[in-house]
Design an enzyme around this catalytic site. Structure first.
Site, PDB file in Angstrom:
ATOM      1  N   SER A  29       4.620  37.130  69.895  1.00  0.00           N
ATOM      2  CA  SER A  29       4.772  38.436  69.590  1.00  0.00           C
ATOM      3  C   SER A  29       3.724  38.419  68.259  1.00  0.00           C
ATOM      4  O   SER A  29       3.091  39.153  67.771  1.00  0.00           O
ATOM      5  CB  SER A  29       6.016  39.051  69.240  1.00  0.00           C
ATOM      6  OG  SER A  29       6.641  39.228  70.376  1.00  0.00           O
ATOM      7  N   ASP A 327      13.860  38.952  76.379  1.00  0.00           N
ATOM      8  CA  ASP A 327      12.984  37.923  77.290  1.00  0.00           C
ATOM      9  C   ASP A 327      14.027  36.761  77.654  1.00  0.00           C
ATOM     10  O   ASP A 327      13.453  35.856  78.310  1.00  0.00           O
ATOM     11  CB  ASP A 327      12.014  37.426  76.379  1.00  0.00           C
ATOM     12  CG  ASP A 327      10.912  38.582  76.577  1.00  0.00           C
ATOM     13  OD1 ASP A 327      10.570  39.414  77.376  1.00  0.00           O
ATOM     14  OD2 ASP A 327      10.089  38.540  75.336  1.00  0.00           O
TER      15      ASP A 327
HETATM   16  C1  S3P Z   1       7.016  42.253  72.936  1.00  0.00           C
HETATM   17  C2  S3P Z   1       7.988  43.192  73.580  1.00  0.00           C
HETATM   18  C3  S3P Z   1       8.819  42.969  74.798  1.00  0.00           C
HETATM   19  C4  S3P Z   1       8.927  41.702  74.973  1.00  0.00           C
HETATM   20  C5  S3P Z   1       7.691  41.080  75.366  1.00  0.00           C
HETATM   21  C6  S3P Z   1       6.944  40.808  73.724  1.00  0.00           C
HETATM   22  C7  S3P Z   1       6.223  42.485  71.890  1.00  0.00           C
HETATM   23  O1  S3P Z   1       8.215  43.847  75.868  1.00  0.00           O
HETATM   24  O2  S3P Z   1       9.526  41.602  76.462  1.00  0.00           O
HETATM   25  O3  S3P Z   1       7.574  39.701  75.937  1.00  0.00           O
HETATM   26  O4  S3P Z   1       5.614  41.531  71.386  1.00  0.00           O
HETATM   27  O5  S3P Z   1       6.151  43.768  71.447  1.00  0.00           O
HETATM   28  P1  S3P Z   1       8.683  45.379  75.840  1.00  0.00           P
HETATM   29  O6  S3P Z   1       8.259  46.130  74.812  1.00  0.00           O
HETATM   30  O7  S3P Z   1       8.398  45.830  77.342  1.00  0.00           O
HETATM   31  O8  S3P Z   1      10.241  45.387  75.994  1.00  0.00           O
END
Ligand code: S3P
Length: 444
Positions: A29, A327
């Site tokens: 992220s 996740d």
């Molecule tokens: C993320 C948000 C999450 C996560 C993804 C990374 C991000 O998704 O599952 O692996 O970096 O903002 P969602 O916003 O769809 O929950």
């Protein structure tokens, strides 16, 4: 940016205890965001510890396609020469985001308030995922969109040169949706407000503040997070240090808990409170997990996590915890397969729209390996310690976390576990197999 179209089956085997000290690659992220915000800032951003995986390299390519210069240096760090907010160039070809939901959804937000047209594509997993959750608020801001049936990729957007600031209540707990609206708000005059009834990872808020944006977070009377961003700030280039990804650390952590006689330390892991739900859960299950050397780095708490094999007990994992471990459910389900009794996970509706329908993919993978489980609409119950674990072939559906989770199952199960395709692991954790082998695991 799609990984090899040839499937690469892999099999993991029960073997020695796992031991040693490792570092996992940088947080996905934060890596995506450091490239994006570096591209929007003026000056040169330097990034150390960037996750060099397919998803993140896709974002570097996307930023280069709109005029930035993201480049790997000889010492392994990255430099990003920013193009500047408001100055993005129109890409000359469609941008392929591969498997990356974060890459495409956050970029949609960035492009939406620039007067450029961008065509976006992805692999078959990403092309099946809902984009309306991001495109709808962007439409409200004045962005024109053409997308495939059901707001799926491929999609084209024509950004607006006079976007309207909006107040948007995020209907599902999603950091990607929150972030897309905030990023569209960057090049929008006035105040863009996002109301978040359920808190999700806050990297966008923290990092935008670090790059010089005027952004405030308040909690309203209903207990919701209200994030207000003043449009058209001057973003300034930064030095970013990316900490280790807790979502990647989760695999060696669970592997050590369930493989008899193991003692593993994962150093330098991000401990942001919106990302530590798995650690809380594993400790509640009886996991012998200690965090040492807690320190601050680049505005985030990090630490070293030591894990020793433990007798785990089944528990109920409350729905409120889901955003802080969204996740991590596939690997938690693997831990639950070795726990005494039943583990019941609640509030899993968002798992249906990840890189695969993760709830179904986990349940089918468990069943294939003799783990009793019950898949509800938004729940999963796993009964641990069944005899004759393993021996199954798991269909991974282009989902890196399904692939890694079931390889971890095979490291501790009686019989080997085969996955149909290990290639998607490269989207988030290219060194996974090497690191697990370094600890003593057998994967081939
Ligand atoms: C993320 C948000 C999450 C996560 C993804 C990374 C991000 O998704 O599952 O692996 O970096 O903002 P969602 O916003 O769809 O929950």
């Amino acid at each position: 940016m799609s990984h090899s179209s040839l499937q690469q089956p892999l099999t993991s085997h029960k073997g020695k205890p796992l031991s040693g000290t490792i570092r996992v690659p940088g947080d996905k992220s934060i890596s995506h965001r450091s490239l994006m915000f570096g591209a929007l800032a003026l000056g040169t951003t330097r990034i150390s510890g960037l996750l060099e995986s397919e998803d993140v390299i896709g974002t570097a390519n996307a930023m280069n396609a709109v005029g930035a210069n993201c480049q790997r240096l000889d010492d392994g760090s990255w430099r990003v020469d920013g193009v500047g907010l408001g100055s993005l160039l129109e890409p000359q070809a469609p941008i392929d985001f591969g498997n990356a939901g974060t890459g495409v959804r956050l970029c949609m937000g960035i492009f939406a308030s620039h007067p450029i047209s961008v065509m976006m594509t992805g692999d078959s997993s990403l092309s099946g995922r809902p984009m309306g959750r991001v495109l709808n608020p962007l439409r409200q801001m004045g962005t024109a969109v053409i997308a495939r049936e059901g707001d799926r990729l491929p999609a084209a957007i024509r950004g607006n040169n006079a976007p309207a600031a909006i107040t948007y209540r995020v209907p599902m707990p999603s950091a990607q949706v929150k972030s897309a609206v905030l990023l569209a708000g960057l090049n929008t005059p006035g105040t863009t407000t996002v109301i978040e009834p359920v808190a999700t990872r806050d990297h966008t808020e923290k990092m935008l503040q670090g790059f010089g944006a005027e952004l405030s977070v308040e909690i309203n009377e209903a207990g919701e997070r209200v994030i207000s961003l003043q449009g058209q700030p001057k973003l300034k280039a930064q030095d970013v240090i990316v900490p280790g990804d807790p979502s990647s650390a989760a695999f060696p952590i669970v592997a050590a808990l369930i493989t008899p006689g193991s003692d593993v330390t994962v150093e330098n892991v991000l401990l942001n409170e919106h990302r530590t739900g798995l650690l809380t859960t594993l400790i509640e299950m009886g996991g012998d997990i200690t965090i040492t050397n807690r320190r601050e780095s680049g505005g985030e708490e990090i630490g070293d996590i030591r894990v020793r094999t433990s007798n785990l007990k089944g528990i109920i994992v409350p729905a409120e915890r889901a955003p802080s471990m969204i996740d991590e459910y596939p690997i938690l389900a693997v831990a639950a397969a070795f726990a005494e009794g039943e583990t019941k996970m609640l509030g899993l509706e968002e798992l249906r729209v990840k890189e695969s329908d993760r709830l179904a993919a986990v349940a089918r993978g468990l069943e294939a390996n003799n783990v009793p489980c019950v898949e509800g609409e938004d729940t999963l119950s796993v009964t641990g310690q069944a005899p004759q674990l393993g021996g199954g072939r798991v269909v991974t559906h282009l989902d890196h976390r399904i692939a890694m989770s079931f390889l971890v199952l095979g490291l501790a199960a009686e019989k080997p576990v085969e996955i149909d395709d290990g290639a998607p692991i490269a989207t988030s954790f290219p060194s996974f197999t090497k690191l697990m082998e370094q600890l003593g695991g057998k994967i081939n």
